[in-house]
Design an enzyme around this catalytic site. Structure first.
Site, mmCIF file in Angstrom:
data_model
loop_
_atom_site.group_PDB
_atom_site.id
_atom_site.type_symbol
_atom_site.label_atom_id
_atom_site.label_comp_id
_atom_site.label_asym_id
_atom_site.label_seq_id
_atom_site.Cartn_x
_atom_site.Cartn_y
_atom_site.Cartn_z
ATOM 1 N N SER A 150 3.752 -4.076 -17.273
ATOM 2 C CA SER A 150 3.468 -5.229 -16.416
ATOM 3 C C SER A 150 1.956 -5.371 -16.230
ATOM 4 C CB SER A 150 4.210 -5.067 -15.089
ATOM 5 O OG SER A 150 4.185 -6.250 -14.348
ATOM 6 N N ASP A 360 -16.938 -16.824 -8.614
ATOM 7 C CA ASP A 360 -17.825 -16.118 -9.552
ATOM 8 C C ASP A 360 -17.186 -14.843 -10.108
ATOM 9 O OD1 ASP A 360 -17.899 -14.749 -7.140
ATOM 10 O OD2 ASP A 360 -20.036 -14.242 -7.291
ATOM 11 N N HIS A 413 12.495 -6.878 -16.947
ATOM 12 C CA HIS A 413 11.081 -6.514 -16.822
ATOM 13 C C HIS A 413 10.874 -4.999 -16.741
ATOM 14 C CE1 HIS A 413 6.890 -7.357 -15.863
ATOM 15 N NE2 HIS A 413 6.969 -6.548 -14.832
#
Length: 434
Positions: A150, A360, A413
């Site tokens: 993951s 940023d 998953h």
């Protein structure tokens, strides 16, 4: 090494390591964090010259697996490797980052600046220092294999981008993120997948729709308190749907729901056992970084995430609670109101807002380096993965030179934890054996 502590456990030999790493790797003389890692080897093989494999767990904000935790991959990996279980910065026995430790920061701006150093780029540079530390004087340059599950796969791609010389092979399971997409792209695709998992769940357990709707109606008209004292709202209850994406938790939700109501003096009420189970599923007390950093792990390219999951949800009215349609559960989404309702997150609310506004962020991936990659990479792409989008994963797979994807609908998953054959196949693919 003077920092190492060795002990035996259940047929394993474990060695605990700690070392100091810079908070900001671009300022190595600045503040430091403690990094903890546990090296595990099969008993009887502790003196063999075995290669190392680093496990990069999912998250963000989750500590490394413990040797006693169920996980099919670990015993398979120990057949060929010394396995390194590193608590990523801010988790486990590494310097923690939670409402208690972060209270020492002077203000929300300082907290947000501090937490900006807890993404994949910093985790990878920690791992490189750890690799050299474990190698000692003679083996500092010996590369290791990385297994990323993951979010650990996100970290593995960052590793391939910045320090490929430290890698012998890379195995990724359910963790090929978009390399260039914005968080909005991630969540727009995710909401559609979560709806599909809702449909699968309620098709398997059709009476649970009645239960879910009844629980929502009860929460809407009663002041129900969690074990930690805060009110359980309908929208917070909806977040139990995060378990729908893992095979190990999909059915567990059914057994939680069936214990929801008990007789009370004024009629049916929610049981303590149910509320404790919901608390375990929706509280971020054990992994606050998951909530704080979940959208920033996608942030790069000068755009703020701006609470992406919260905004994109408006495009999917099926998730809005209403009396005239069935309630749908949400998945791996973080919302600003959770920083008002979860006691573990309330003190971090202002810092989380600043992180959501930040523009940023440095780049996480070097597309040119990935395009000329020479490290063998194999990745399991789970066809029906609720957490990571299949099409985005395949686009990323095509951008990494030599990456071999394995597309399967056999596993959810958490496939690598459920079935050791997932690890076997990926390793064989990376070795060029299949």
């Amino acid at each position: 090494m003077p920092d190492a502590i060795r002990y035996r456990h259940d047929g394993l030999v474990c060695t605990d390591h700690t070392l100091d790493v810079p908070l900001d790797h671009d300022r190595p003389d600045g503040p430091a964090l403690t990094l903890f890692a546990r090296e595990v080897v099969a008993a009887g093989r502790e003196h063999e010259d075995l290669p190392r494999l680093l496990w990069l767990q999912g998250g963000p904000g989750g500590r490394a697996d413990r040797p006693s935790a169920p996980g099919a991959w670990l015993r398979r990996a120990l057949r060929a490797y010394r396995v390194v279980l590193m608590d990523q910065r801010g988790t486990g026995r590494s310097t923690p980052a939670d409402r208690t430790t972060l209270a020492g920061q002077p203000d929300a701006a300082a907290t947000a600046a501090y937490l900006g150093h807890f993404r994949a780029d910093a985790i990878v540079r920690d791992a490189e220092l750890l690799r050299r530390h474990l190698g000692g004087d003679r083996e500092q340059d010996r590369p290791w294999t990385v297994l990323g599950q993951s979010f650990g796969g996100f970290c593995a791609l960052s590793y391939l981008s910045t320090a490929p010389e430290g890698l012998e092979r890379v195995l990724i399971t359910g963790g090929l993120p978009t390399l260039t997409g914005h968080a909005d792209d991630v969540y727009r695709a995710a909401y559609a997948r979560v709806l599909a998992h809702n449909e699968r769940y309620f098709a398997r357990y059709p009476d649970d729709q009645r239960l879910v709707d009844a629980i929502a109606a009860h929460l809407d008209t009663h002041d129900v308190r969690m074990p930690t004292g805060e009110r359980l709202t309908v929208r917070r209850f909806q977040t139990v749907g995060i378990g729908l994406g893992n095979a190990s938790k999909f059915d567990a939700l059914h057994y939680l729901l069936e214990s929801a109501f008990v007789p009370g003096p004024a009629g049916p009420t929610l049981s303590d056992g149910f509320l404790r189970g919901v608390d375990a599923a929706v509280s971020f007390a054990e992994r606050p970084l998951y909530a704080v950093l979940h959208e920033p792990i996608y942030a790069q390219g000068g755009r703020a995430t701006a609470w992406s999951a919260h905004r994109i949800r408006e495009e999917f009215p099926a998730f809005a609670p209403a009396t005239d349609r069935p309630l749908r559960l949400t998945g791996e989404m973080i919302y600003p109101w959770q920083f008002e309702e979860d006691p573990a997150l309330v003190p971090l609310r202002d810092a989380a807002q600043l992180l959501a506004e930040r523009t940023d962020w440095p780049a996480l991936y070097d597309l040119d380096q990935l395009a000329r990659n020479e490290v063998p990479v194999a990745a399991a792409v789970y066809y029906d993965d609720m957490f990571v989008d299949r099409e985005q994963s395949l686009e990323t797979a095509a951008a990494v030179r030599g990456l071999r994807p394995w597309i399967t609908n056999t596993h959810a998953h958490d496939g690598v934890r459920v079935d050791g054959a997932v690890f076997d196949r990926l390793l064989a693919m990376a070795r060029g054996e299949i």
